[in-house]
Design an enzyme around this catalytic site. Structure first.
Site, PDB file in Angstrom:
ATOM      1  N   GLY A   1       8.327   2.016  -4.677  1.00 34.63           N
ATOM      2  CA  GLY A   1       8.343   0.702  -4.065  1.00 34.63           C
ATOM      3  C   GLY A   1       7.872   0.712  -2.618  1.00 34.63           C
TER       4      GLY A   1
ATOM      5  N   GLU B   1       3.776   5.755 -10.844  1.00 30.04           N
ATOM      6  CA  GLU B   1       5.234   5.754 -11.041  1.00 30.04           C
ATOM      7  C   GLU B   1       5.549   5.130 -12.396  1.00 30.04           C
ATOM      8  OE1 GLU B   1       7.207   3.560  -7.870  1.00 30.04           O
ATOM      9  OE2 GLU B   1       6.005   4.593  -6.356  1.00 30.04           O
TER      10      GLU B   1
ATOM     11  N   ARG C   1      13.178   0.285 -16.477  1.00 32.12           N
ATOM     12  CA  ARG C   1      14.014  -0.913 -16.616  1.00 32.12           C
ATOM     13  C   ARG C   1      13.155  -2.083 -17.075  1.00 32.12           C
ATOM     14  NH1 ARG C   1      12.251  -0.725 -11.243  1.00 32.12           N
ATOM     15  NH2 ARG C   1      10.950  -2.529 -10.820  1.00 32.12           N
TER      16      ARG C   1
ATOM     17  N   ARG D   1       6.500 -16.248  -8.408  1.00 29.47           N
ATOM     18  CA  ARG D   1       7.880 -15.996  -7.977  1.00 29.47           C
ATOM     19  C   ARG D   1       8.201 -16.979  -6.856  1.00 29.47           C
ATOM     20  NH1 ARG D   1       9.339  -9.588  -7.697  1.00 29.47           N
ATOM     21  NH2 ARG D   1       8.118  -8.920  -9.500  1.00 29.47           N
TER      22      ARG D   1
HETATM   23  C1  MV4 Z   1      -0.768   4.417  -3.188  1.00 28.29           C
HETATM   24  C2  MV4 Z   1      -1.676   3.604  -2.498  1.00 28.29           C
HETATM   25  C3  MV4 Z   1      -2.942   4.124  -2.259  1.00 28.29           C
HETATM   26  N1  MV4 Z   1      -3.259   5.376  -2.669  1.00 28.29           N
HETATM   27  N2  MV4 Z   1      -1.128   5.648  -3.590  1.00 28.29           N
HETATM   28  C4  MV4 Z   1       3.009   1.574  -2.653  1.00 28.29           C
HETATM   29  C5  MV4 Z   1       4.206   1.414  -3.484  1.00 28.29           C
HETATM   30  C6  MV4 Z   1       4.234   2.541  -4.427  1.00 28.29           C
HETATM   31  N3  MV4 Z   1       4.629   2.053  -5.706  1.00 28.29           N
HETATM   32  C7  MV4 Z   1       2.866   3.104  -4.414  1.00 28.29           C
HETATM   33  N4  MV4 Z   1       2.167   2.467  -3.363  1.00 28.29           N
HETATM   34  C8  MV4 Z   1       0.900   2.784  -3.062  1.00 28.29           C
HETATM   35  N5  MV4 Z   1       0.476   4.000  -3.473  1.00 28.29           N
HETATM   36  C9  MV4 Z   1      -2.331   6.102  -3.323  1.00 28.29           C
HETATM   37  N6  MV4 Z   1      -2.649   7.333  -3.728  1.00 28.29           N
HETATM   38  C10 MV4 Z   1      -1.280   2.325  -2.098  1.00 28.29           C
HETATM   39  C11 MV4 Z   1       0.024   1.920  -2.382  1.00 28.29           C
HETATM   40  C12 MV4 Z   1       0.353   0.582  -1.978  1.00 28.29           C
HETATM   41  C13 MV4 Z   1       0.676  -0.392  -2.934  1.00 28.29           C
HETATM   42  C14 MV4 Z   1       0.699  -0.125  -4.291  1.00 28.29           C
HETATM   43  C15 MV4 Z   1       1.026  -1.086  -5.204  1.00 28.29           C
HETATM   44  C16 MV4 Z   1       1.308  -2.369  -4.784  1.00 28.29           C
HETATM   45  C17 MV4 Z   1       1.279  -2.662  -3.471  1.00 28.29           C
HETATM   46  C18 MV4 Z   1       0.969  -1.697  -2.521  1.00 28.29           C
HETATM   47  C19 MV4 Z   1       0.942  -2.011  -1.164  1.00 28.29           C
HETATM   48  C20 MV4 Z   1       0.631  -1.057  -0.251  1.00 28.29           C
HETATM   49  C21 MV4 Z   1       0.362   0.256  -0.651  1.00 28.29           C
END
Ligand code: MV4
Length: 449
Positions: free
Chosen positions: A164, A287, A291, A337
């Site tokens: 998250g 990830e 749930r 939402r």
């Molecule tokens: C990342 C990414 C860019 N590159 N991983 C943020 C929450 C977590 N679930 C994973 N996230 C991210 N992982 C890599 N290798 C950018 C994010 C990210 C993001 C991902 C999903 C939804 C919103 C986001 C907002 C900022 C960063």
């Protein structure tokens, strides 16, 4: 099948689970804090038990109080909803130790996916595509430099116990890596009591796409296609759609097959969601959520399936009774939402609902526990309603959402309805042309932020 289920949650999701129970002929036990004595989920349940004061730590996260409520009322199973105890492996274990059924995956699968490094290692072995990165925990700065040179900058340091978005640090180049590594470890230790971190190549403009799955106790696994959850602000999703405007049916089928085969191999059970980043035509697993998710209704709308109904049947030991070829995804669904917040500043806006009039009509669904005269408490999440529309096409779902938002009356507090109305008029949104960064830029352009 169970005769009585305790629902360990509040708000719209407690009501959502209660509706499924009612349709299955299962009696429900609501639990509530003192702040929620007048809540809709309490009013509509067959029985209710007060489990503590307003603070979530002492009520909705209070494991002994919830277990006692289940034992006293003779409930046979506990549905945790989302948030609160839904991904707490210790709680799932405690529930089973009291001869109750936890409506969700096994404690060991919750634990496996709760550690993001174990989740990724497992998926890698199962052939699910990942972002290039460290093979496991990054334990030294030297290892971090070596892996970063190999996968190329920019890189991201993430907490193993994170998720998250908490505890992530970007390093644009070699000179930024030492502080990113050090700060990520310190933050991870402070926030999660676990300093373990790992590295991934940083993707600069991905979409956030997730796949909904269900698995029974007999090795049958199916998927319900993807949801595009890219429209978010500060890691809070704002608007989701199923399917993704960026994904073709062939991509969906291929990813679905990879994922369902993987989950079958590990013996996963109940509902789950695999999160991917999608960029340059490539999916990368990041990830898995073990749930039911807030945005599950969009998958229900395109599949015609009641996912909570299925979760309960699976937990009761019933087989799915259908296979992937029986699942037909039709049309397009969007969820807005609606939160009790100012639509420009996002300042919280709890308080008394003076008038409540939800929209209706063909293809419109409202998941909410609001009513006229209800007071939105300030103690919990600001989500007050999910407005979902379904249409034969994406443009029909958008038109329907626009008209439903106009019909929706929630007076007495500020809500994010005006934000949704602005998003739905935007040419980039209409074209489906957005990444995870789009909404924050949109808010900055059009508001006070
Ligand atoms: C990342 C990414 C860019 N590159 N991983 C943020 C929450 C977590 N679930 C994973 N996230 C991210 N992982 C890599 N290798 C950018 C994010 C990210 C993001 C991902 C999903 C939804 C919103 C986001 C907002 C900022 C960063």
């Amino acid at each position: 099948m169970f005769k009585k289920i305790l629902i360990a949650n509040r708000g719209e999701i407690a009501l959502r689970v209660q509706r499924a129970c009612r349709e299955l002929g299962i009696a429900t036990v609501a639990v509530h804090s003192t702040a929620d004595a007048d809540a809709m989920h309490v009013r509509l349940s067959d029985e209710s038990v007060c489990i503590g004061p307003p603070s979530a730590r002492e009520s909705y996260l209070n494991m002994p109080a919830i277990l006692s409520a289940a034992l006293i009322t003779g409930a046979e199973a506990i549905h945790p909803g989302y948030g609160f105890l839904s991904e707490n492996a210790d709680f799932a274990e405690m529930v089973e130790a009291h001869n109750l059924v936890f409506i969700g995956p096994s404690a060991s699968h919750i634990r496996m996916m709760g550690d993001k490094i174990t989740a990724k290692t497992t998926m890698l072995e199962l052939g699910v595509p990942l972002v290039p990165g460290s093979p496991g925990e990054l334990d030294t700065l030297d290892a971090a430099y070596a892996i970063a040179e190999n996968i190329k900058y920019p890189v991201l340091i993430k907490a193993a116990a994170g998720g998250g978005g908490r505890g992530m640090k970007v390093a644009q180049n070699r000179s930024e890596l030492e502080s990113a590594f050090r700060e990520a470890r310190i933050e991870a230790a402070a926030a999660f009591g676990n300093a373990a971190v790992y590295m991934e190549k940083y993707l600069d403009r991905p979409r956030h796409i997730e796949l909904q799955v269900l698995a029974d106790s007999f090795g049958q696994v199916v998927h319900f296609g993807e949801r595009d959850c890219s429209l978010q602000r500060r890691h809070q999703k704002i608007l989701e759609e199923a399917g993704s405007p960026a994904i073709t049916p062939a991509q969906r089928d291929a990813l679905g097959q990879t994922v369902t085969e993987a989950l079958q191999k590990i013996g996963y059970r109940n509902a789950g969601t695999l999160e991917f980043l999608y960029q340059d035509g490539h999916f990368s697993f990041i990830e898995m959520n073990t749930r039911l998710q807030v945005e599950h209704p969009v998958s229900e709308m395109i599949s015609g399936m009641d996912l909570v109904h299925e979760q309960i049947r699976i937990a009761a030991g019933e087989p799915l009774g259908y296979t992937q070829s029986d699942i037909h995804l039709t049309g397009h669904a969007i969820e807005c939402r609606i939160t009790a917040e100012d639509s420009e500043t996002f300042a919280p806006s709890p308080g008394l609902i003076t008038v409540y009039h939800p929209p209706g009509g063909l293809g419109v669904r409202v998941d909410s526990a609001l009513y006229t005269g209800y007071r939105v408490p300030s103690n919990y999440d600001s989500l007050i309603a999910k407005l979902i529309t379904h249409g034969k096409t994406r443009s029909e779902a958008i038109a329907r959402m626009k008209r439903a938002l106009r019909e929706y009356v929630i007076s007495g507090i500020k809500t994010t309805i005006p934000l949704h109305q602005r998003i739905l008029e935007n040419p980039d949104f209409i074209a489906g042309d957005y990444t995870i960064h789009w909404l924050e830029k949109f808010v900055a352009r059009s508001g006070l932020n």
